[in-house]
Scaffold this motif. Structure first.
Motif, PDB file in Angstrom:
ATOM      1  N   LYS A  59       0.831  -1.203   0.000  1.00  0.00           N
ATOM      2  CA  LYS A  59       0.000   0.000   0.000  1.00  0.00           C
ATOM      3  C   LYS A  59       0.870   1.258   0.000  1.00  0.00           C
ATOM      4  CE  LYS A  59      -3.738   2.299   2.461  1.00  0.00           C
ATOM      5  NZ  LYS A  59      -4.681   2.228   3.573  1.00  0.00           N
ATOM      6  N   SER A  64      -0.623  -2.823  -6.243  1.00  0.00           N
ATOM      7  CA  SER A  64      -1.797  -3.658  -6.013  1.00  0.00           C
ATOM      8  C   SER A  64      -1.352  -5.052  -5.571  1.00  0.00           C
ATOM      9  CB  SER A  64      -2.656  -3.749  -7.272  1.00  0.00           C
ATOM     10  OG  SER A  64      -1.920  -4.324  -8.326  1.00  0.00           O
ATOM     11  N   ARG A  66      -2.189  -8.710  -5.935  1.00  0.00           N
ATOM     12  CA  ARG A  66      -2.950  -9.626  -6.794  1.00  0.00           C
ATOM     13  C   ARG A  66      -3.281 -10.884  -6.013  1.00  0.00           C
ATOM     14  NH1 ARG A  66      -0.485  -9.725 -12.780  1.00  0.00           N
ATOM     15  NH2 ARG A  66      -1.833 -11.551 -12.789  1.00  0.00           N
TER      16      ARG A  66
END
Length: 189
Positions: A59, A64, A66
């Motif tokens: 973050k 991201s 996954r």
């Protein structure tokens, strides 16, 4: 155990969450953006703390997570080997790096990758945490984070003896940091 501050309770622990966050930081500094994790047992404090540290690191860097690159194992080499074998059979795109929730997990992961002809670190980087005694002897030698366990044990022993001799009523809580040990299992992109 969080929230339990009993008298005479002595708690020494490794900063699991921060160690995992620092592992992500290290991989990002090597230009990795596609990073997966092989978790340890999430019912254990170290497992959930390291997973949370991984999430926090991802973050922080705007990366991201996954779902297909979040693999669940336990803290053993054999189970992580089997977990990686199943993952490789799924034909999912590989990340450029995996954070292993401890060095034993990394050993199993690397063994499974090698058996499929995937080279560490040429094809994928792997970083561990704990600096297992075998980490420097493994092929390739594992990049990891070292907790000062001998220092922790000396300090813990001193605090236990002091608490017994002085019949202290207050508990002691110490969280130890870690040091990055750069070896050969990670490469810069």
């Amino acid at each position: 155990m969080p929230g339990r501050d009993e008298p005479n309770r002595i708690v020494y622990s490794f900063d699991n969450e921060n160690g995992a966050t620092k592992a992500v930081d290290y991989l990002v500094n090597l230009n990795h953006r596609k990073i997966g994790i092989i978790n340890g047992n999430l019912k254990r404090h170290a497992g959930i703390a390291r997973y949370n540290g991984f999430l926090a690191g991802m973050k922080h860097h705007g990366l991201s997570v996954r779902r297909e690159w979040v693999l669940q194992s336990d803290f053993s080499s054999d189970e992580s080997y089997q977990t990686m074998e199943r993952f490789l059979k799924s034909n999912v795109e590989l990340p450029t790096a995996f954070f292993a929730a401890n060095d034993k997990i990394a050993f199993g992961v690397i063994r499974a990758l090698k058996e499929k002809g995937i080279n560490v670190p040429a094809d994928i980087s792997v970083i561990g945490i704990d600096d297992n005694v075998l980490s420097k002897l493994f092929q390739p030698p594992l990049t990891t984070f070292r907790a000062e366990f001998s220092k922790m044990m000396k300090s813990l022993t001193f605090d236990v003896i002091t608490t017994i001799e002085q019949t202290k009523e207050s508990g002691i809580k110490v969280t130890m940091g870690s040091e990055l040990i750069v070896r050969e299992s990670c490469r810069s992109l």
